[in-house]
Design an enzyme around this catalytic site. Structure first.
Site: not given
Length: 433
Positions: A183, A265
Site C-alpha cells: 500500500i 505465530y
C-alpha cells in the site's frame, strides 16, 4: 542687450547664494541628529529603563552560556535533570528540553522553540490492525492528542465497532486492506500491529498468520523506507516460547518449537523482528520493537481463546471456568491503557529495543480464576481440561529496561482493570442475546 545683462547678473546672484543655503541645511541636519541622540539617551535613563536593558542582556547571556552544556548532555542524563522533558530534533541531533518553559519542534531539519501553549504540527500516523483490541485503544490515544490517524485493517479479527465512534472525525481514516498486499501512503509514523494474536485465531489459518507476519512486515518496512517514516513493530512474549529463564529479559533468545502448532505465530514474530532489525541496519530505517505480554481490557474479542476473556465470558454466561492442565502455569496481565502508554513512549523515545511491555505481577491460572470469581460471581465453578500443546509453563516480564530508558511501568492492577472489562463484556453479551 540690457535685458540680457540683467538676466545674467540675476543668475550669478543665485549661484552665489546656493552654497550658503547648503551650509545652513547641513548645520540644521547635524543639530537635529544631536537633539535626537539626546532624546534617546534621556529616554533610556529616565525611570531606570537602563536597568531593564541590562537585566535583559544578563538573562540572554546566561541562556547562551548554558545552552552548550545542555547540548553535551546525553538523553539519559538530561532526562534525569528534567524528568518532564521532550525529545526533539532530527536524526542524530536530537536534544531534550524541559517542557515546563516551552516546547520545541523540528522544522526544515532544524530545532525551533515554540511558545508554551502552541501545539506542534500534528503527525500523520498509520496503525495497521487499528480496528483490533489493542489497535483501537492506540487510535483513541493518538486522536486525543491531535494527530491524524489512518487505520488499515482487513477485519479478520478486528471489528468496525471498535472505531465507529471516530467516523465523524476529519482526522480519522479507515481503509479496508490486507497488509500482505503493498500500500502507498504518506505518513510520519507506522505502528504495525496487524496480526491475529490469540491461539484460536492464528491456529485457524496458520499459513495466513505467518504470511501476515512476514509479508505484512516486509510491506510496512518497505513503506517506511520509501517515505522516511519511523516504524514500530508489536512483537510478542511468545518469541520466548516455553522459557527456561524466569523472569524473561530482552537478552533471552527463547525456547521455541519451530514446527509446533503455535510456531506460525511464535516464529512468525521472531522473523518479523529479524526483518525489522535488518531494515534498520541495512537500510537505515528508524525502528522500534515492543514485546507485548498478556493484555486485557474492553473490546477484547469475547471468544478469542485467551485466558482472561475466556474466564470473564464463561462466568457471565453461567458456565464453569475452564482451566487447562493443573492450573499452576503462570501469566502476567497488563491493562490495555498501560500497554498503549508504553507503545507511545517507545515510539517517541530514542531507543530501538526490543522492550518487554507487560505487568510483572504473576498469577497462576487458578489464582486468576479466583480473582474473576471474586469480581463477578463467587459461586462460579472450575472445570479442568487437558493442557494444550506447547503451552508455556511460566511467563513473567523483566521490565527493568523499559523502566530505566522509557520511564514506563504499568499502573493499573488486575483488580482495578478487570471490572472495566467485565462492564464492556456484559453490554456486548446483552446485545448478542
Amino acid at each position: 542687450m540690457k535685458q540680457y545683462h540683467k538676466q545674467t547678473s540675476l543668475n550669478h546672484r543665485r549661484d552665489d547664494e546656493m552654497p550658503v543655503q547648503s551650509h545652513t541645511s547641513a548645520f540644521s541636519s547635524r543639530t537635529q541628529r544631536t537633539r535626537s541622540l539626546y532624546r534617546s539617551v534621556n529616554y533610556v535613563l529616565k525611570e531606570q529603563r537602563l536597568l531593564f536593558v541590562l537585566v535583559g542582556i544578563l538573562i540572554a547571556s546566561t541562556f547562551f552560556m548554558l545552552q552548550p552544556t545542555l547540548m553535551k548532555l546525553g538523553p539519559v542524563e538530561t532526562n534525569r535533570l528534567f524528568p518532564h522533558s521532550v525529545n526533539v530534533g532530527v536524526g542524530d541531533h536530537k536534544q531534550v528540553y524541559p517542557n515546563e518553559y516551552s516546547s520545541y519542534a523540528s522544522v526544515g531539519g532544524a530545532t525551533i522553540r515554540v511558545p508554551k501553549g502552541v501545539r506542534k504540527q500534528p503527525l500523520r500516523i498509520v496503525v495497521t490492525g487499528g480496528a483490533g483490541f489493542v489497535g483501537s485503544h492506540l487510535v483513541d490515544k493518538l486522536l486525543a492528542r491531535g494527530d491524524n490517524v489512518i487505520v488499515i485493517d482487513n477485519f479478520f479479527t478486528g471489528r468496525k465497532e471498535n472505531v465507529m465512534h471516530h467516523f465523524g472525525n476529519p482526522k480519522f481514516e479507515l481503509i479496508r486492506h490486507d497488509v500482505v498486499e503493498p500500500i502507498l501512503l504518506e505518513v510520519d509514523q507506522i505502528y504495525h500491529l496487524a496480526c491475529p494474536a490469540s491461539p484460536v485465531h492464528y491456529k485457524y489459518n496458520p499459513v495466513k498468520t505467518i504470511k501476515t507476519n512476514v509479508m505484512g512486515t516486509l510491506n510496512m518496512l518497505g513503506l517506511a523506507k520509501r517515505i522516511g517514516a519511523r516504524f514500530l513493530l508489536t512483537s510478542t512474549s511468545e518469541v520466548y516460547g516455553d522459557p527456561l529463564e524466569h523472569p524473561q529479559k530482552e537478552t533471552y533468545w527463547g525456547n521455541v518449537n519451530p514446527i509446533g502448532v503455535r510456531s506460525c505465530y511464535d516464529e512468525g514474530k521472531r522473523t518479523a523482528e529479524t526483518l525489522t532489525m535488518d531494515y534498520h541496519r541495512g537500510a537505515g530505517v528508524e525502528v522500534r520493537i515492543a514485546r507485548i505480554f498478556n493484555t486485557y481490557g474492553p473490546r477484547m474479542s469475547i471468544d478469542d481463546g485467551r485466558v482472561v476473556s475466556n474466564f470473564v465470558a464463561q462466568v457471565l454466561r453461567k458456565q464453569p471456568l475452564t482451566v487447562y492442565g493443573d492450573g499452576k502455569q503462570t501469566r502476567s496481565f497488563q491493562y490495555v491503557s498501560d500497554l498503549v502508554d508504553g507503545l507511545v513512549a517507545l515510539m517517541e523515545g530514542e531507543h530501538v529495543g526490543p522492550f518487554n511491555l507487560g505487568n510483572p505481577g504473576e498469577f497462576t491460572m487458578l489464582e486468576l480464576a479466583e480473582v474473576v470469581k471474586e469480581v463477578i460471581d463467587s459461586g462460579a465453578t472450575i472445570e479442568f481440561k487437558p493442557n494444550t500443546a506447547d503451552d508455556p509453563h511460566k511467563r513473567k516480564p523483566d521490565i527493568t529496561k523499559a523502566q530505566e530508558l522509557l520511564y514506563w511501568e504499568p499502573k493499573v492492577s488486575l483488580k482495578e482493570g478487570l471490572p472495566r472489562m467485565v462492564t464492556d463484556f456484559q453490554k456486548r453479551l446483552l446485545n448478542e442475546e
